[in-house]
Design a protein around this motif. Structure first.
Motif, PDB file in Angstrom:
ATOM      1  N   VAL A 113      45.191  30.883  45.268  1.00 38.53           N
ATOM      2  CA  VAL A 113      44.182  30.573  43.990  1.00 38.53           C
ATOM      3  C   VAL A 113      43.681  31.989  43.381  1.00 38.53           C
ATOM      4  O   VAL A 113      43.337  32.948  44.483  1.00 38.53           O
ATOM      5  CB  VAL A 113      42.940  29.963  44.375  1.00 38.53           C
ATOM      6  N   GLN A 114      43.987  32.097  42.375  1.00 32.76           N
ATOM      7  CA  GLN A 114      43.464  33.635  41.671  1.00 32.76           C
ATOM      8  C   GLN A 114      42.694  33.345  40.236  1.00 32.76           C
ATOM      9  O   GLN A 114      43.125  32.232  39.623  1.00 32.76           O
ATOM     10  CB  GLN A 114      44.788  34.250  41.275  1.00 32.76           C
ATOM     11  N   LEU A 115      41.791  34.320  40.293  1.00 26.17           N
ATOM     12  CA  LEU A 115      41.022  34.282  39.216  1.00 26.17           C
ATOM     13  C   LEU A 115      41.048  35.790  38.623  1.00 26.17           C
ATOM     14  O   LEU A 115      40.920  36.808  39.320  1.00 26.17           O
ATOM     15  CB  LEU A 115      39.443  34.082  39.257  1.00 26.17           C
ATOM     16  N   GLN A 116      41.637  36.021  37.527  1.00 27.43           N
ATOM     17  CA  GLN A 116      41.814  37.326  36.962  1.00 27.43           C
ATOM     18  C   GLN A 116      40.695  37.566  35.503  1.00 27.43           C
ATOM     19  O   GLN A 116      41.151  37.149  34.529  1.00 27.43           O
ATOM     20  CB  GLN A 116      43.078  37.838  36.519  1.00 27.43           C
ATOM     21  N   ALA A 117      39.918  38.447  35.785  1.00 23.73           N
ATOM     22  CA  ALA A 117      38.945  38.918  34.801  1.00 23.73           C
ATOM     23  C   ALA A 117      39.291  39.953  34.074  1.00 23.73           C
ATOM     24  O   ALA A 117      39.797  41.077  34.680  1.00 23.73           O
ATOM     25  CB  ALA A 117      37.513  38.861  35.264  1.00 23.73           C
ATOM     26  N   SER A 118      38.922  40.016  32.708  1.00 24.03           N
ATOM     27  CA  SER A 118      39.428  41.348  32.178  1.00 24.03           C
ATOM     28  C   SER A 118      38.736  41.052  30.646  1.00 24.03           C
ATOM     29  O   SER A 118      37.932  40.291  30.355  1.00 24.03           O
ATOM     30  CB  SER A 118      40.774  41.416  31.611  1.00 24.03           C
ATOM     31  N   GLY A 119      38.526  42.397  30.077  1.00 22.02           N
ATOM     32  CA  GLY A 119      38.032  42.184  28.627  1.00 22.02           C
ATOM     33  C   GLY A 119      36.667  43.261  28.508  1.00 22.02           C
ATOM     34  O   GLY A 119      36.135  43.452  27.535  1.00 22.02           O
ATOM     35  N   GLY A 120      36.121  43.861  29.676  1.00 20.67           N
ATOM     36  CA  GLY A 120      35.156  44.610  29.580  1.00 20.67           C
ATOM     37  C   GLY A 120      35.437  46.049  28.901  1.00 20.67           C
ATOM     38  O   GLY A 120      36.581  46.286  28.815  1.00 20.67           O
TER      39      GLY A 120
END
Length: 120
Positions: free
Chosen positions: A1-8
């Motif tokens: 399971v992976q969650l990849q946050a971006s956009g900061g």
């Protein structure tokens, strides 16, 4: 399971950002996805969440300027932040959570943080 946050990023007060969280396909369709943030020297706090059916929730501090949405085709959840304020400066984390009734516990997954810095 992976969650990849971006956009900061670094943005001036009054500006906008859209944070993204891409979630593994195997949990995206059934788990609630949440956004939390942690400002320097402070505890992590809930910002917003969206269920698999699209029901949204917001912290009082997020109502009016934050909008959460999901794109099922991209396994992604977005957090649009408008009229940014210096006090929005924090690491923003996405989280996927589901209640497991057979085990009487929540199943939790976290992504890495994405840093939002708002200059005055």
């Amino acid at each position: 399971v992976q969650l990849q946050a971006s956009g900061g990023g670094l943005v001036q007060a009054g500006g906008s950002l859209r944070l993204s969280c891409v979630v593994s396909r195997n949990i995206f369709s059934t788990y609630r996805v949440n956004w939390y943030r942690q400002a320097p020297g402070k505890q992590r706090e809930f910002v917003s969440s969206i269920s698999s059916s699209g029901t949204t929730e917001y912290a009082d501090s997020a109502k009016g300027r934050f909008t959460i949405s999901r794109d099922n085709a991209k396994n992604a959840v977005y957090l649009q932040i408008d009229s940014l304020k210096p006090e929005d400066t924090a690491d923003y984390y996405c989280n996927a959570r589901s209640w497991l009734p057979s085990e009487q516990r929540y199943d939790d997954y976290w992504g890495q943080g994405t840093l939002v810095t708002v200059s005055s």
